[in-house]
Design an enzyme around this catalytic site. Structure first.
Site, short mmCIF file in Angstrom:
data_model
loop_
_atom_site.label_atom_id
_atom_site.label_comp_id
_atom_site.label_asym_id
_atom_site.label_seq_id
_atom_site.Cartn_x
_atom_site.Cartn_y
_atom_site.Cartn_z
CD GLU A 93 48.35 77.99 32.23
OE1 GLU A 93 48.93 78.86 31.57
OE2 GLU A 93 48.85 77.43 33.22
CG ASN A 138 40.03 63.52 23.74
OD1 ASN A 138 38.85 63.89 23.74
ND2 ASN A 138 40.40 62.33 24.20
#
Lengths: 733, 211, 316
Positions: free
Chosen positions: A693, A619
């Protein structure tokens, strides 16, 4: 479902819903204040009591005695539970320091008592009446001083080597040997740890704020010495975690103990000024990096050593991890050494290892490029590798670091960077640009899900996966919608409940790919169940689209297929040897432009761009938000975040949100993110990888390099505060 | 359209919220002062309006406005991030102005008018600022979000009222809506997920529609 | 937070009298610092007198051509007042550099003068702190002192006054008006209002028990260029490492007050005489008695460079 061969074409590849910019399905609840977080669960028929924790006032020693008389007699008090009262509790598998129990104090603000009272105000006031007598002991708190006592850790791979580093470095025509430091850092998520615990007989229900439901459930049962099956954990909304909510914390344990004693459900939140020493932090590091290269810029030798500290039983900050994989070079070594420190427990914070490791490595690369007279983008490109440099027979599953660097350089206007540091000026600002590679390994974790189809054609996904702001609700809904051919608003997603199948949980940027892969597996099973029920012989020919199931000229709505009793399927994705045969990692490049005030040395970000190559983007809205959020955290790491150790008294001094400065709105410019269009069929049927991350790794170094480019002052000790720059700034007229 | 995904949760919460508006939340065991004035009570009756509804509460004097909202009225949209005025998650509007609900006592607001995030809009009927935050993904974990939204609504009013800021170049010129102004004025609302860039875009869009 | 009784004061006189006659009484106005400290039991009043209803929230002209600012004027309103913006820009700038929009909406003029230090050891009741607990020692001097004072400090305490507004008030030579418990009033020049720590860092100002600040008076406008420069690690919502408030006249003379370096807004009229000779001369004089720690010695350089930038801005 076992995933042990590369993914081929599957229903996700339709990308009708997956990969589309769909707004968060939990957005209306969150923006309207209707998303219910741990401390906020409310049942009008349940009179909650309030718990307030007492923390140790010393860093190391023993508790001689605890006097609770005054606290017990204070207005509204229902129970006072101390370490005396409950005896030794077992320690959870994932905890280093004890969360509660025993007379030994292991660190400052370790929980030693909890007061339960009718109201929050009464509990807080009574907690201050608990009188504790300590026998204080001398501790070790200074990493730099303890560096020489550091030892090779027992677990993991503390050392690695390939070729002959020493010989190659010795003879390299161009060399760098530098030491860098990163400070202790605090996660500083916005929602403090909080739990409500309620006992019903010997069964315990806990509403809490947890990234990993099953870890919490297991460790809470272990700590309390009860059967795991008797523990029910719920955590549907989590106000941020960044690693500090991976592992069971004191709020859950003490709420449970206080509730048992008070014979009432008890709610406990960790007060903000208490939280930073009570919980975990990212440990400080000292890192030595040596690089040797030929005159044309090819690295021939690279070494990265890191020293960090932790309590006995803890582990090192794995800051050398990326250096084993990021750049080519035949001769290499890494080493980690661990000192015993009596500070609070060090543990995972967003991109553990790579975040501080890249803070150092990517400055070193910038310094080396300068020594070679090479553009830092070019130097990185020259030293790209498509194979694991330690094991050249092991390729990367997919690696486009060079694409990230080149795309970024072009989009950012990198060619306008001044080659001579300290030479570009805009009024009172010294202006500079910096670049840093982004790198973070891609982890895959088994993940389960249950999918229900009801007679209304509504698909319900149940998994103990958590959404810590990452967008799990939304990408899971997208996955189920794509697999079953329904719109997203026909998918209900229920997360964060230990009654649901165990998932990957949220951590290590493995949650998005792993948990959706688990949902994929369950949906495959549900598709089979639907086909079988309808008597469609070959499930492979069956099409799920527009709320219908089609095979040949037969078409039946999902609602009809479900029937009155509905259908349910459950499965779990498990990962095979692809992670061994191929190195899975994620890549990116960070470009920043800073201004440094010529008089004061204040650094302000002017522009930021990240380019990421991280497999399929499930997304683009939520993925982009993960990256800009990580970039923001990277700015904090570069410029202000520093959990300051009082080296005599043994605690983090600036333990609140005023003194530990995370970035505010005014620190952050408009941020751009570009995702390279790619898939990684080795990662999962979703062909996605982690992104959350990656966005952090390399940002701080890019800022550091931009500051150097702006000022000519090279700072190797984070954070880069103005006091470290001011003596190197130009004379003022 | 609200996702059914979270419906189970929201339905329960809505029930609770509607029950709370008729609750007169007592302080179960109000202690009495131990000073030398025996008549001095450590609890007080206070009456104020929350989201248009007039309420009477008997509260411990120590109860902050934030805890009155969350623990007594079950309006938990207003968040406790730090309880010390260091994060802005508790931002509410009191008599039209944004303040930190954690650093004011409930009993100090006799006759006051308080608007919380729940008073701005609800799922299905979002305030334009709430809708813009969804549209621009101006949040991630959602915990600072109600505070950001309440703050941004009041902040635009402050610009309309020509209140200057730290980054206003000319103190005598009318206040302007620029990205730099928005960033400075919103700096009392910390977002650790780092949604700032998106938040500024959400606010800019709403501000553009207003002017 | 300890339990306390609470009253809303009905008049200035009764407020002062009640405060003097009730053990453990304190006034509360904005409460943004007091409640923060009460939650940590650094402040432990047993009775709070709410002065918000006393009507001290107006800004009025004085016969001398200055302004009388009511003690309860909120920071936002003071910073936004047309007259302040026009004639006392330094004050407006200093206020806007402080805290956040939310806090400025609550914080009052008097409360801001009385805000307490942000020394992290003062804020942690497990740690020794002579200001919080006289005689317990100072953990900051040998500890984390980067943020703390370099001048006016003592062996007992190196805490700073953390405010911005007071720095501007000091440069403007504001006068603080009070009422005492016996009904008498007095005017205290801001230079005399805050006390240096010496051996008693717990005593921070000259107010008597029950004495209530009613207003702060500004002298008539003094022209010149008004500049407030605040330096901190992040760009907003942080206390100053160093702040410089300056009013510089076209002839190069001026007034300089500095925040973030001392237990009170730091100003030295002798240093101001050096201003025409430049930043180095003035800052050397201003910080002649400085006793920085290793961690905060950078503030000496920073003050000089900020002053240099401020003088350049004034010239420009």
């Amino acid at each position: 479902m076992r995933f042990d061969t590369p993914a081929t074409t599957n229903p996700i590849d339709q990308l009708k819903i997956v990969g589309q910019p769909i707004h968060r399905i939990d957005g209306p609840l969150k923006t309207a204040g209707k998303a219910v977080y741990a401390y906020e669960w409310h049942d009008p028929n349940t009179p909650y009591a309030y718990g307030y924790i007492v923390g140790s006032a010393i860093a190391k020693g023993r508790i001689r005695s605890i006097d609770v008389t005054a606290a017990k007699n204070a207005p509204g008090v229902l129970a006072v539970v101390t370490t005396d009262g409950v005896g030794e509790l077992k320690k959870g598998k994932y905890n280093t320091a004890k969360l509660f129990g025993g007379t030994e104090v292991q660190h400052y603000h370790q929980a030693i008592a909890v007061v339960a009272a009718e109201t929050f105000e009464e509990a807080r006031a009574a907690a201050s009446l608990v009188k504790v007598h300590y026998a204080e002991e001398k501790g070790v708190f200074d990493l730099a001083a303890a560096r020489d006592t550091a030892v090779k850790p027992d677990d993991g791979e503390p050392d690695s080597a390939a070729g002959d580093f020493n010989a190659a470095f010795e003879t390299a025509p161009v060399k760098l040997d530098q030491t860098y430091t990163t400070p202790d850092q605090s996660h500083a998520m916005m929602e403090p740890h909080a739990s409500i615990a309620a006992w019903s007989g010997d069964e315990l229900t806990v509403w809490t704020s947890s990234q990993m439901i099953d870890w919490w459930r297991t460790d809470l049962a272990t700590t309390l010495g009860i059967d795991k099956e008797k523990v029910h954990i719920m955590s549907p909304f989590i106000g941020g975690g960044f690693g500090v909510k991976l592992f069971l914390r004191a709020d859950a344990v003490l709420a449970a103990l206080a509730a048992r004693e008070a014979k009432r459900p008890v709610k406990v939140a960790l007060p903000r000024p208490f939280l930073m020493n009570n919980t975990t932090h990212r440990p400080a590091t000292i890192q030595r990096i040596r690089i040797g290269a030929g005159r044309h810029g090819r690295i021939t030798a690279i070494a990265h050593e890191s020293w960090s500290g932790d309590l006995p039983g803890g582990g090192p900050e794995v800051a050398v991890q990326q250096t084993r994989l990021l750049y080519a070079g035949e001769n290499r070594m890494t080493a980690m050494r661990l000192a015993t420190l009596d500070l609070p427990e060090g543990n995972a914070m967003r991109a553990p290892g790579e975040a501080p490791g890249m803070m150092a490595l990517e400055i070193a690369i910038d310094e080396m490029a300068e020594r070679l007279g090479l553009d830092p983008v070019e130097f990185r490109t020259i030293n790209d590798t498509q194979v694991d440099p330690e094991k050249p027979e092991r390729p990367f599953s997919h690696r486009d670091l060079v694409g990230c660097l080149r795309t970024g350089a072009q989009r950012f206007g990198w060619k306008d960077r001044s080659k001579r540091p300290g030479s570009r000026r805009d009024g009172d600002w010294l202006v500079g640009m910096g670049v840093g590679s982004a790198f973070r390994n891609n982890l895959v974790v088994p993940s389960g899900a249950r999918v229900r189809l009801d007679r209304g054609g509504v698909v319900t996904v149940e998994t103990d996966m958590t959404d810590i702001g990452t967008g799990s609700y939304t990408i899971i809904a997208q996955t189920a919608a794509e697999m079953l051919g329904v719109p997203v608003d026909k998918v209900a997603v229920s997360l964060g409940d230990s009654r649901f199948p165990v998932s990957s949980g949220s951590g290590g940027q493995f949650g998005g790919n792993s948990s959706t892969a688990g949902v994929y597996a369950a949906c495959v099973k549900l598709r089979e169940a639907v086909a079988q029920k309808l008597g469609f012989n070959n499930a492979d020919d069956v099409i799920f689209a527009d709320g219908e199931v089609r095979s040949g000229d037969r078409r039946i709505t999902l609602a009809e297929a479900a029937g009155d009793e509905g259908l349910v399927a459950e499965d779990r994705i498990e990962f095979g040897k692809l992670t061994e045969t191929h190195q899975q990692s994620t890549f990116g490049a960070h470009f920043v432009e800073v201004g440094v005030d010529v008089a004061t040395g204040e650094t302000r970000l002017r522009r930021m761009l990240a380019v990421c190559a991280a497999g399929r983007i499930l997304n683009p809205i939520t993925a982009r938000s993960q990256v800009i959020g990580a970039m923001t955290m990277g700015v904090g790491a570069a410029l202000s975040e520093d959990l300051v150790v009082d080296k005599a008294r043994g605690f983090f001094v600036n333990h609140d949100l005023a003194a530990y400065e995370v970035p505010v709105h005014a620190d952050i410019p408009h941020q751009e993110v570009i995702f390279l269009d790619e898939t990684d069929p080795m990662s999962s049927p979703m062909k996605a990888k982690g992104i959350a991350e990656l966005g952090l790794c390399g940002v701080a170094a890019a800022v550091a390099n931009a500051i150097y480019n702006a000022t000519g002052v090279r700072v190797r000790d984070y954070p880069i505060t103005l006091d470290k720059l001011i003596n190197g700034l130009p004379e003022l007229s | 359209m609200q996702s059914p995904g979270a419906l189970e949760i929201s339905r329960r919460d809505l029930l609770v919220a509607s029950a709370a508006t008729v609750t007169v939340a007592g302080a179960p065991s109000l202690a009495h002062s131990q000073t030398n004035t025996p008549e001095a009570s450590t609890g007080t009756n206070v009456s104020f309006t929350v989201n248009g509804e007039r309420l009477e509460l008997e509260l411990d004097n120590r109860t902050t406005l934030l805890d009155a909202l969350r623990e007594h009225l079950y309006l938990t949209g207003t968040k406790k991030g730090c309880d010390h005025g260091q994060c802005g998650a508790c931002t509410v509007l009191v008599d039209g102005r944004r303040i930190n609900a954690c650093l004011t006592l409930a009993v100090m607001h006799e006759g006051g008018s308080i608007t919380t995030i729940e008073g701005l809009g609800q799922p299905g009927n979002l305030h334009p600022m709430q809708a813009a935050f969804v549209e621009h993904d101006g949040f991630q974990c959602g915990y600072c979000t109600p505070g950001q939204i309440c703050s941004s609504v009041a902040m635009l009013e402050e610009i309309s009222a020509n209140i200057p800021s730290h980054v206003t170049d000319d103190l005598m010129a009318p206040a302007e809506i620029t990205a730099a102004e928005i960033r400075e004025r919103m700096s009392g609302n910390i977002c650790r997920c780092g949604a700032y860039s998106n938040i500024v875009e959400a606010i800019t869009e709403v501000a553009g529609r207003k002017t | 937070m300890r339990a306390f009784s609470y009253e809303c004061a009905s008049s200035i006189e009764t407020a002062a009298k009640a405060a003097a006659s009730t053990d453990g009484a304190k006034f509360i106005a904005g409460g943004t610092n007091l409640l923060d400290l009460m939650k940590l039991e650094i402040e432990t009043p047993t009775h709070l007198i709410d002065v918000n209803g006393l009507g001290l929230d107006r800004i009025e002209p004085t016969p001398e051509g200055g302004l009388r600012i009511g003690a309860l004027v909120r920071n936002t309103d003071l910073a936004a007042d047309e007259r302040i913006r026009r004639d006392y820009g330094l004050l407006s700038r200093a206020l806007l550099a402080g805290a956040s929009g939310q806090l400025r909406n609550r914080a009052t003029t008097a409360g801001n003068l009385l805000q307490r230090t942000r020394c992290p050891y003062f804020y942690d009741t497990n740690q020794p702190c002579n200001k919080r607990q006289p005689g317990s020692g100072c953990a900051a001097i040998a500890g984390f002192s980067r943020q703390l004072g370099v001048v006016g400090v003592s062996d007992a305490c190196i805490a700073t006054h953390p405010g911005d507004m007071a720095v501007a008030m000091r440069a403007l030579d504001a006068v603080i008006e009070t009422i005492r418990a016996d009904g008498t009033t007095r005017s205290i020049p801001i230079a005399d209002f805050h006390r240096l720590p010496g051996k008693t860092p717990d005593i921070e100002h000259v107010l008597e028990r029950g004495e209530l600040i009613t207003a702060v008076v500004l002298p008539k406008p003094m022209g010149g260029k008004h500049i407030y420069r605040k330096v901190r690690d992040r760009a907003s919502y942080a206390f100053a490492l160093v702040s410089v408030g300056a009013i510089v006249q076209p002839d190069g003379t001026g007034r300089i007050a500095v925040g973030g370096i001392a237990p009170k807004p730091w100003r030295d009229e002798a240093a101001e005489k050096e201003l025409p000779r430049g930043a180095k001369a003035a800052s050397t004089r201003l910080l002649a008695d400085a006793r920085p720690t290793e961690q905060n010695a950078f503030k000496i350089t920073l003050v000089e460079r900020m002053l240099s930038a401020v003088l350049a801005e004034a010239r420009g």
